[in-house]
Design an enzyme around this catalytic site. Sequence first.
Site, mmCIF file in Angstrom:
data_model
loop_
_atom_site.group_PDB
_atom_site.id
_atom_site.type_symbol
_atom_site.label_atom_id
_atom_site.label_comp_id
_atom_site.label_asym_id
_atom_site.label_seq_id
_atom_site.Cartn_x
_atom_site.Cartn_y
_atom_site.Cartn_z
ATOM 1 N N LYS A 45 41.959 68.740 63.805
ATOM 2 C CA LYS A 45 43.066 69.428 64.481
ATOM 3 C C LYS A 45 44.290 68.540 64.378
ATOM 4 O O LYS A 45 44.254 67.374 64.797
ATOM 5 C CB LYS A 45 42.680 69.643 65.942
ATOM 6 C CG LYS A 45 43.721 70.308 66.807
ATOM 7 C CD LYS A 45 43.277 70.300 68.292
ATOM 8 C CE LYS A 45 44.338 70.931 69.176
ATOM 9 N NZ LYS A 45 44.385 70.328 70.524
ATOM 10 N N TYR A 102 45.509 62.515 66.113
ATOM 11 C CA TYR A 102 46.898 62.430 66.569
ATOM 12 C C TYR A 102 47.424 61.006 66.477
ATOM 13 O O TYR A 102 47.356 60.248 67.457
ATOM 14 C CB TYR A 102 46.978 62.884 68.029
ATOM 15 C CG TYR A 102 46.813 64.362 68.256
ATOM 16 C CD1 TYR A 102 46.729 65.261 67.197
ATOM 17 C CD2 TYR A 102 46.739 64.877 69.543
ATOM 18 C CE1 TYR A 102 46.585 66.624 67.416
ATOM 19 C CE2 TYR A 102 46.605 66.240 69.778
ATOM 20 C CZ TYR A 102 46.532 67.112 68.712
ATOM 21 O OH TYR A 102 46.388 68.449 68.928
#
Lengths: 274, 274, 274, 274, 274
Positions: free
Chosen positions: E177, E146
């Site tokens: 992810k 992220y």
Amino acid sequence: MIPHADEAITRDDKSLILAYDHGLEHGPVDFEPNPATADPDRVFELATHDAVTAVAVQKGIAEGYYPSYEDDVTLLAKLNGTSNLWMGEPNSSVNWTVENAAEVGADAIGFTVYGGSNHEIEMVEEFREAQEAAREHDLGVVMWSYPRGQGLKNATTPDTIAYSTRLGLELGADITKVKYPGSPEAMNHAVTMAGNSKVVMSGGSKTDDQDFLATVRNAMDAGANGLAVGRNVFQRDNPEQILDGLEAVIFEEASVKDALDVMGSEPTNPAALE
Amino acid sequence: MIPHADEAITRDDKSLILAYDHGLEHGPVDFEPNPATADPDRVFELATHDAVTAVAVQKGIAEGYYPSYEDDVTLLAKLNGTSNLWMGEPNSSVNWTVENAAEVGADAIGFTVYGGSNHEIEMVEEFREAQEAAREHDLGVVMWSYPRGQGLKNATTPDTIAYSTRLGLELGADITKVKYPGSPEAMNHAVTMAGNSKVVMSGGSKTDDQDFLATVRNAMDAGANGLAVGRNVFQRDNPEQILDGLEAVIFEEASVKDALDVMGSEPTNPAALE
Amino acid sequence: MIPHADEAITRDDKSLILAYDHGLEHGPVDFEPNPATADPDRVFELATHDAVTAVAVQKGIAEGYYPSYEDDVTLLAKLNGTSNLWMGEPNSSVNWTVENAAEVGADAIGFTVYGGSNHEIEMVEEFREAQEAAREHDLGVVMWSYPRGQGLKNATTPDTIAYSTRLGLELGADITKVKYPGSPEAMNHAVTMAGNSKVVMSGGSKTDDQDFLATVRNAMDAGANGLAVGRNVFQRDNPEQILDGLEAVIFEEASVKDALDVMGSEPTNPAALE
Amino acid sequence: MIPHADEAITRDDKSLILAYDHGLEHGPVDFEPNPATADPDRVFELATHDAVTAVAVQKGIAEGYYPSYEDDVTLLAKLNGTSNLWMGEPNSSVNWTVENAAEVGADAIGFTVYGGSNHEIEMVEEFREAQEAAREHDLGVVMWSYPRGQGLKNATTPDTIAYSTRLGLELGADITKVKYPGSPEAMNHAVTMAGNSKVVMSGGSKTDDQDFLATVRNAMDAGANGLAVGRNVFQRDNPEQILDGLEAVIFEEASVKDALDVMGSEPTNPAALE
Amino acid sequence: MIPHADEAITRDDKSLILAYDHGLEHGPVDFEPNPATADPDRVFELATHDAVTAVAVQKGIAEGYYPSYEDDVTLLAKLNGTSNLWMGEPNSSVNWTVENAAEVGADAIGFTVYGGSNHEIEMVEEFREAQEAAREHDLGVVMWSYPRGQGLKNATTPDTIAYSTRLGLELGADITKVKYPGSPEAMNHAVTMAGNSKVVMSGGSKTDDQDFLATVRNAMDAGANGLAVGRNVFQRDNPEQILDGLEAVIFEEASVKDALDVMGSEPTNPAALE
């Protein structure tokens, strides 16, 4: 505080520690009043005086001199300390590990903690590491508990000294070395806050014989367990003489008057001896 | 200081260390006066000169060249050091561990400490780690004790140099390398402050033969144990010649006049030889 | 939370922890209302009261006093903590390792985490290390979860306290100690957020008997598992008396009225007992 | 530099290293000129070209692809590297340990050092750790020596590049990778400063065939030991073709003209080939 | 990426991960839309749904609840994470070691990296340590990639997401992810950049059934390997229902229309289903 952990550096639960790390902490300037004591041999010889229960030095001094005195002198390994070339917030480098100190022959360790410094937390954690290693090697633990830092204007108030000895107790020192808080009452409060751990007062700068012995007498009467002293002994012309006086006051419950007699020293303020 | 720990890099308690880390500390510019000495082979050959008791180099130089000279040269592993591309407060990276240095064949370690730098405390703690590891591998310990940093304007005053040698003693160096403090009296004071540890003067920038030998002579007469020298040898056209002179001064108690004779070098200031 | 990991410091899944680290955290000033409790012996004697499931102290106190009480008192080793001489952002030094605490005889560890402090991340990582070591030694884990720091103006809002207990659950505490969030509803919410881990409320500053017992009663009714208390017990003239009352409320489901009867204490606000 | 330590990634003391870490260092944007090379398989296939002595990749690429090519490709594990999302002073995270790299099958390690960065000291110490671990696993050591940071405006001057290769020698690299300093004379100086360690030039951004080969030819003639190249190969439509040309220049002492012939590539500047 | 390292948390190379660390990352406020899911039991029960290939939780939740579900649920140990009380630059404390996670029964680890944060380098190095320890324990590795920090205004642009998946590949994740980059083309680009490592999209905040399933369908069609979802499941009144729909879309290649049928859910935008 572990019962009896400090036996090697006490006698009848009292202690007179010769602290000889001025060469590191203050530099050669501190030897000027008595240049002979720049020579560690001179100090180790003093440390053979009966009054002395331990000599506190840095690693290099211990490596180079202690082997010649190990039968007659008890070694307190001062693990941290910093030159006064250091300009930062109060802090102290760890110059010696407990493992090495034990190999060199130390019976106890000494460690400075500057409560209130911006480095307080790292110093306390370094103390923890040393303290726990000392426990594994059955060495006594002496904390130089000196609150100091930006936020502390006056580090010798009774409250600060009482907090200093309490830090020693809570964090696991067997003996805590603090500055004299100015009165017997304050000293007694500091001793009380140390619980069953011991407190020794710091000798400070050189004062005259009577004043010095009177302060030590007051501290002992207030419950202190002795004295850790450097300049106040080394900067005299006759350091053995003051050790005679200190021995009388600390270990033999002598009055200041009797101690001055033992030393053959004239009182500077005879009225105060009444 | 551990007695005899530095035997491998001294002869009759005296030492002449060829320090060859300018390539790291200053960069290639330092080789310009004598480009041949950019080649480490040239330096290791010089180090076979009888006068030289050890050559101080960084890890990569030792890895690549020492194997060819290990029968004739004694290796002093300079463990830390930093390029002058570094713009920060004085500091030095640790480029070599003691364990690896011992494997490469070092007989002693060298370590820089910048007293007074904002990195003093971490450098002293890195020194501790190296010093204690050296003890385990029976290697001698040489401290480059160079006060330097924001708060230090003039790092070669007598007081600062005396403090420098005292740091070496207190922190556990066998030999401390310092700059020449400007006079024999100051050098003698610095030597006294080092107790029973040794002091070698740093060779500094290139000066003329007579001046250089005279300074070394003064330092030896003041009690120093020798010299650690780099540029003042390498930047000469005939480095062997100055080594002849230094050998006479350091190990044979020669006068400057006699040393110049040994070198076949004309005095630049004959009057000063009287 | 590992099922049953906290058994040594709970009874019927409830806990009354005597927390005695004011001497470190606040200094001697905290003992002034009841000077006798400056003496750790006094506190360990109190800890032999049936109501008390554990006493939480720092390393030095445990070393010096726990050996005399180990048959009658359960030791919760408070591993971190810092003096209030510290002026920095909230932080806590790690004064004690789990390994040493286990040797001294601890049955559980206590650890402060200041969520929201600029040191939150390092404190949580220190907690992790202690928590995992505690698992290896089969010690229970109590987190003092006290959000505190620059960004937190009001750390006792219901939302903050609910977050505090959730942090205890997520990070692996068996019991989380939090401040009372002001109402039973808020306490219940905090307890719910803790999942199957336990929550004890912090005793806070001294309040009158009825108020104190009423708050504890409310907390227990809201699902809390007990109380960790220091000043609110030690600063009373008769600490045993309040322990009698707390025992009734925490372990015997007594009403405040019945607990005051047990104590022989007059209600200050009889109307509130209806 | 340890003699022969780099044998696995050199041939006749020369090296052509395919460096494929743009995906990490610059991100997907670097693949846009030739999207097929975003696929590591395409690069490992290229690395089977006879000219290539090693492929330098990060851990994840090695884990996922090297097992399929381990018989035909030599792995140089690039241990550190950072995304260009990083906004701070030049620095590089250590993404891979030597131990893990050895397990994955690496024959050598690669490590970036940004001399002159505020992180220079920590990077050099990380390099030390990797270098010494590489010695224990008998892996060659390649340093990406790229001076970079606030204080360095122009990092490709001859002086800076000569310093870069000297850092490689002094700190213990077997091969140092540097940018081309702009002229054969400067390259030769940099090669001289590297002593008996090797120097490879960095391929840089894509240039036309003739220019690129001419620069490599100049570097080889100046004493360089080869090339580490990424974008200048991968961003071409026909990377195999340029590898043919590089093979001729680096390993077969071909002239630029002959190398262009081998490639079947037209000179863009025929006059320069005379 | 090590082939098959993620087998335990995938089925036919696809994955549906229930991520349940909102209690730590966002606090109790995240449970308000569906308070029942504050109870970890409720989530572990959901995780027994056939669609779920793993549940990602922090250490304390795993300790307290996983033992009751270990036969039916696969544990993905989320090793780092930080409360939103933290006010500093994006960072994440490491709350759990791989060794402890393996003992608790984890089959894979999850680790957040904030590329572009001022803490990027330390986070990547912590990831390295966890990743290499996971390899030793044969656990799969999932990176929450992220980008976030001062320098990053819009972290969900196609370029940033493509860089995110490339970081996962280069640094050694088996599965990365990332947030959905807004279009199937961008998702496909991100998947391509991940090479042979896998990509799962992050579920994000709660959206309506049709929108959510359509996004997942697009991601799967673009090459994604599944979904890691938290709030978008837990905040629904009937979380099992959406799991039915997701199972159809992810594992059975169902269209959005068919998935809504499976769920018994009315389309909110029937025209989009044509």
